[in-house]
Design a protein around this motif. Structure first.
Motif, PDB file in Angstrom:
ATOM      1  N   ILE A 135       0.839  -1.204   0.000  1.00  0.00           N
ATOM      2  CA  ILE A 135       0.000   0.000   0.000  1.00  0.00           C
ATOM      3  C   ILE A 135       0.872   1.252   0.000  1.00  0.00           C
ATOM      4  N   ARG A 136       1.913   1.258   0.831  1.00  0.00           N
ATOM      5  CA  ARG A 136       2.827   2.408   0.875  1.00  0.00           C
ATOM      6  C   ARG A 136       3.558   2.585  -0.443  1.00  0.00           C
ATOM      7  N   LYS A 137       3.955   1.475  -1.041  1.00  0.00           N
ATOM      8  CA  LYS A 137       4.670   1.551  -2.316  1.00  0.00           C
ATOM      9  C   LYS A 137       3.772   2.108  -3.417  1.00  0.00           C
ATOM     10  N   VAL A 138       2.524   1.661  -3.451  1.00  0.00           N
ATOM     11  CA  VAL A 138       1.569   2.168  -4.441  1.00  0.00           C
ATOM     12  C   VAL A 138       1.310   3.651  -4.213  1.00  0.00           C
ATOM     13  N   ILE A 180       2.185   9.354  -5.936  1.00  0.00           N
ATOM     14  CA  ILE A 180       2.660  10.716  -5.673  1.00  0.00           C
ATOM     15  C   ILE A 180       3.738  11.112  -6.681  1.00  0.00           C
ATOM     16  N   ILE A 181       4.659  10.181  -6.954  1.00  0.00           N
ATOM     17  CA  ILE A 181       5.707  10.450  -7.939  1.00  0.00           C
ATOM     18  C   ILE A 181       5.099  10.740  -9.299  1.00  0.00           C
ATOM     19  N   LEU A 182       4.070   9.985  -9.660  1.00  0.00           N
ATOM     20  CA  LEU A 182       3.417  10.173 -10.951  1.00  0.00           C
ATOM     21  C   LEU A 182       2.781  11.565 -11.043  1.00  0.00           C
ATOM     22  N   VAL A 183       2.094  11.969  -9.978  1.00  0.00           N
ATOM     23  CA  VAL A 183       1.464  13.298  -9.956  1.00  0.00           C
ATOM     24  C   VAL A 183       2.522  14.392 -10.054  1.00  0.00           C
ATOM     25  N   SER A 184       3.579  14.276  -9.245  1.00  0.00           N
ATOM     26  CA  SER A 184       4.624  15.311  -9.247  1.00  0.00           C
ATOM     27  C   SER A 184       5.389  15.322 -10.566  1.00  0.00           C
ATOM     28  N   LEU A 185       5.504  14.153 -11.210  1.00  0.00           N
ATOM     29  CA  LEU A 185       6.174  14.079 -12.506  1.00  0.00           C
ATOM     30  C   LEU A 185       5.360  14.807 -13.578  1.00  0.00           C
ATOM     31  N   ILE A 186       4.050  14.618 -13.561  1.00  0.00           N
ATOM     32  CA  ILE A 186       3.175  15.326 -14.511  1.00  0.00           C
ATOM     33  C   ILE A 186       3.238  16.832 -14.265  1.00  0.00           C
ATOM     34  N   GLN A 187       3.178  17.239 -12.986  1.00  0.00           N
ATOM     35  CA  GLN A 187       3.275  18.668 -12.657  1.00  0.00           C
ATOM     36  C   GLN A 187       4.603  19.249 -13.146  1.00  0.00           C
ATOM     37  N   SER A 188       5.690  18.488 -12.955  1.00  0.00           N
ATOM     38  CA  SER A 188       7.026  18.945 -13.364  1.00  0.00           C
ATOM     39  C   SER A 188       7.109  19.118 -14.869  1.00  0.00           C
TER      40      SER A 188
END
Length: 368
Positions: A72-75, A80-88
């Motif tokens: 669950i933590r890994k997912v 979060i990484i995916l969201v921040s990557l799109i924002q970046s």
């Protein structure tokens, strides 16, 4: 041909990551009038307020520390990484950077990774003797790794690593005017600076106040004490109770100038602090933050202690009695203090900011 170079400096949240980024930004501006700088990081008040004070543009992304553990933590971390990557990537498309520099902190991960995906030149700057997780991961993608310690663990033999030292920001005149200590202190007295870093340190605050109670003739010192936001009121009351006139604030924005005033420092062992002490040749008792990621502050402190340039006291061992004994032993030995100053200056690399800035400015035609 457009001679302007757009630079993103990614990361921050704490002073240890943010201030080197500010130092590099200052160096970029001093070397070129054709540079446009954008900081990308978190919306943490310290980060946003500090960058506003230095008048740098800033955009925040949604970023959290990368966690392991159960599925669950890994997912959750991956999402979060995916969201921040799109924002970046959206920021990249809007700002169109020619270069992206990561200065550490979890918010830098997605920004540097997005730049790598878009084939924008990248570098990371590692402040500590033991690299943080973010920079350990990004070391696989960045074109160059700027290190602050000659023997940076895990990076010393990396062909992409370049040892330049840790950039130190410059104090500006607005900060000088904000400093109440300048007009209140006796320049003939021994000046002692006590700080737990940008977030304060209750253990240092408590031990130092206990040490003062054990000291005679505290009036022979000028004392500047950065307490952190949580302890400011308590420490002010303690100074009042002890009838000691000290300059006390939760945070000083002009720390480099205060260090210029000081003769001795009791402090944490963040990389930025270590670099400032070396450049200024300022003897110190270092108390590493015990909960720092990978215990990197202990690695930083040991690197100086090994050279005879500082004295380390572990946070668990810190008491008023031990602090007083250590402090008395050092300030009573002028020869040892002079030796510490000499060794610190020998370790200093004051041009780190300009070396990194020059690399960035020379890289505009680099792609991939």
């Amino acid at each position: 041909m457009n001679n302007t170079i757009n630079v993103i400096i990614a990361g921050g949240k704490t002073g240890g990551h943010l201030f080197p980024g500010i130092a590099i930004a200052q160096a970029l501006e001093s070397l070129s009038q054709n540079v446009k700088i954008l900081f990308v990081g978190t919306n943490a008040p310290f980060e946003t307020q500090t960058l506003e004070k230095y008048r740098y543009a800033h955009k925040s992304i949604f970023a959290k520390p990368i966690k392991g553990g159960n599925i669950i933590r890994k997912v959750f971390s991956f999402s979060i990484i995916l969201v921040s990557l799109i924002q970046s990537m959206i920021i990249m498309k809007t700002f169109k950077p020619d270069f992206v520099l990561g200065v550490g902190g979890f918010s830098s991960f997605a920004v540097v990774l997005a730049a790598w995906f878009l084939r924008i030149p990248t570098a990371i700057q590692e402040q500590n003797a033991f690299p943080g997780m973010t920079n350990r991961l990004l070391s696989r993608f960045a074109k160059i790794i700027f290190t602050s310690f000659k023997e940076t663990k895990g990076l010393a033999s990396n062909p992409k690593a370049t040892y330049v030292g840790n950039p130190v920001r410059k104090t500006d005149m607005t900060e000088v005017e904000d400093n109440p200590a300048l007009s209140n202190f006796d320049p003939d007295k021994f000046t002692l600076l006590v700080t737990g870093g940008s977030q304060g340190a209750s253990s240092i605050n408590e031990a130092f106040m206990d040490a003062l109670e054990l000291m005679d003739h505290t009036d022979k010192f000028n004392i500047i004490h950065q307490t952190g936001i949580n302890d400011e009121g308590i420490i002010l009351e303690k100074y009042k109770h002890l009838k000691i006139n000290a300059t006390v604030k939760s945070f000083f924005h002009n720390m480099p100038q205060l260090q210029d005033m000081a003769d001795f420092v009791i402090t944490r062992a963040g990389a930025g602090t270590i670099s400032e002490l070396c450049i200024k040749g300022l003897p110190a008792i270092l108390v590493p933050f015990p909960h720092a990621a990978d215990d990197h502050q202990t690695f930083n402190a040991k690197a100086l202690e090994k050279q005879g340039a500082a004295v380390m006291i572990k946070d668990d061992d810190l008491t008023g009695q031990i602090l007083k004994q250590t402090f008395d032993g050092l300030i009573g030995n002028k020869e040892r203090l002079a030796g510490m100053t000499k060794r610190l200056k020998h370790l200093a690399m004051p041009d780190a900011d300009k070396k990194i800035a020059a690399y960035i400015l020379n890289s505009k035609n680099i792609r991939g």
